[in-house]
Design a protein around this motif. Sequence first.
Motif, PDB file in Angstrom:
ATOM      1  N   GLN A  61      28.144  33.107   5.337  1.00  0.00           N
ATOM      2  CA  GLN A  61      28.450  33.271   6.752  1.00  0.00           C
ATOM      3  C   GLN A  61      29.395  32.241   7.601  1.00  0.00           C
ATOM      4  O   GLN A  61      30.213  32.337   8.115  1.00  0.00           O
ATOM      5  CB  GLN A  61      27.028  33.212   7.406  1.00  0.00           C
ATOM      6  N   GLU A  62      29.142  30.940   6.803  1.00  0.00           N
ATOM      7  CA  GLU A  62      29.984  29.843   7.147  1.00  0.00           C
ATOM      8  C   GLU A  62      31.573  30.170   7.064  1.00  0.00           C
ATOM      9  O   GLU A  62      32.534  29.764   7.763  1.00  0.00           O
ATOM     10  CB  GLU A  62      29.811  28.413   7.033  1.00  0.00           C
ATOM     11  N   VAL A  69      36.931  36.049   9.288  1.00  0.00           N
ATOM     12  CA  VAL A  69      36.910  37.485   8.954  1.00  0.00           C
ATOM     13  C   VAL A  69      35.449  38.030   8.681  1.00  0.00           C
ATOM     14  O   VAL A  69      34.373  37.088   9.179  1.00  0.00           O
ATOM     15  CB  VAL A  69      37.245  37.620   7.212  1.00  0.00           C
ATOM     16  N   ALA A  70      35.153  39.077   8.675  1.00  0.00           N
ATOM     17  CA  ALA A  70      34.017  39.820   8.656  1.00  0.00           C
ATOM     18  C   ALA A  70      33.151  39.328   7.482  1.00  0.00           C
ATOM     19  O   ALA A  70      33.490  39.091   6.417  1.00  0.00           O
ATOM     20  CB  ALA A  70      33.942  41.443   8.497  1.00  0.00           C
ATOM     21  N   PRO A  71      31.715  38.944   7.478  1.00  0.00           N
ATOM     22  CA  PRO A  71      30.996  38.504   6.558  1.00  0.00           C
ATOM     23  C   PRO A  71      30.996  39.397   5.475  1.00  0.00           C
ATOM     24  O   PRO A  71      30.976  39.015   4.242  1.00  0.00           O
ATOM     25  CB  PRO A  71      29.610  38.132   7.251  1.00  0.00           C
ATOM     26  N   SER A  72      30.864  40.592   5.678  1.00  0.00           N
ATOM     27  CA  SER A  72      30.798  41.596   4.631  1.00  0.00           C
ATOM     28  C   SER A  72      32.098  41.527   3.529  1.00  0.00           C
ATOM     29  O   SER A  72      31.846  41.686   2.397  1.00  0.00           O
ATOM     30  CB  SER A  72      30.935  43.131   4.919  1.00  0.00           C
ATOM     31  N   LEU A  73      33.128  41.131   4.346  1.00  0.00           N
ATOM     32  CA  LEU A  73      34.450  40.913   3.270  1.00  0.00           C
ATOM     33  C   LEU A  73      34.162  39.790   2.418  1.00  0.00           C
ATOM     34  O   LEU A  73      34.608  39.761   1.235  1.00  0.00           O
ATOM     35  CB  LEU A  73      35.642  40.869   4.168  1.00  0.00           C
ATOM     36  N   ILE A  74      33.397  38.555   2.959  1.00  0.00           N
ATOM     37  CA  ILE A  74      33.246  37.211   2.104  1.00  0.00           C
ATOM     38  C   ILE A  74      32.369  37.695   1.069  1.00  0.00           C
ATOM     39  O   ILE A  74      32.443  37.230  -0.170  1.00  0.00           O
ATOM     40  CB  ILE A  74      32.874  36.454   3.060  1.00  0.00           C
TER      41      ILE A  74
END
Length: 151
Positions: A61-62, A69-74
């Motif tokens: 999240q951080e 960017v979106a958390p889902s991308l990370i």
Amino acid sequence: MSDVKGNKGAEALRATVVFQLGTLGTLAADRFAAQVEALGLKPKHAGVLAALDAGAAASQQELASRLGVAPSLIVALADQLQELGAVERVRDPEDRRRQVLSLTGEGRRLLACCVGAAETVDAELTAGLSETQRSSLARGLRALGEQQLPG
């Protein structure tokens, strides 16, 4: 009459910084992507590796917040990097819902390869410039980035 305006419009557009940066940015990004593809990476992977290297271990999240960017991308990028052995995920002992990402030795090696790929593309793109021009370009781009981009 519309032809004259059209030609002047095209020249005026090509003379803008935004158009030139966009055109060169696309070319540079494509060349960099081709270089890191040989490593099994995409430019976004390199960005995650660099962000993790720049700071302490971070939650997904951080990291998403830091990169904008979106958390889902990370999550997806981290999954791929974990498969390559480049990052490791550890549950935060203080918050079991939180997964902390950190670079591994392989991640540092891949990041070094990404730096080399970027330097290769830099050299190709700036080959026709003098050292003074390259230095001025780098300073100008850095100043623009500092003014426009977060962190």
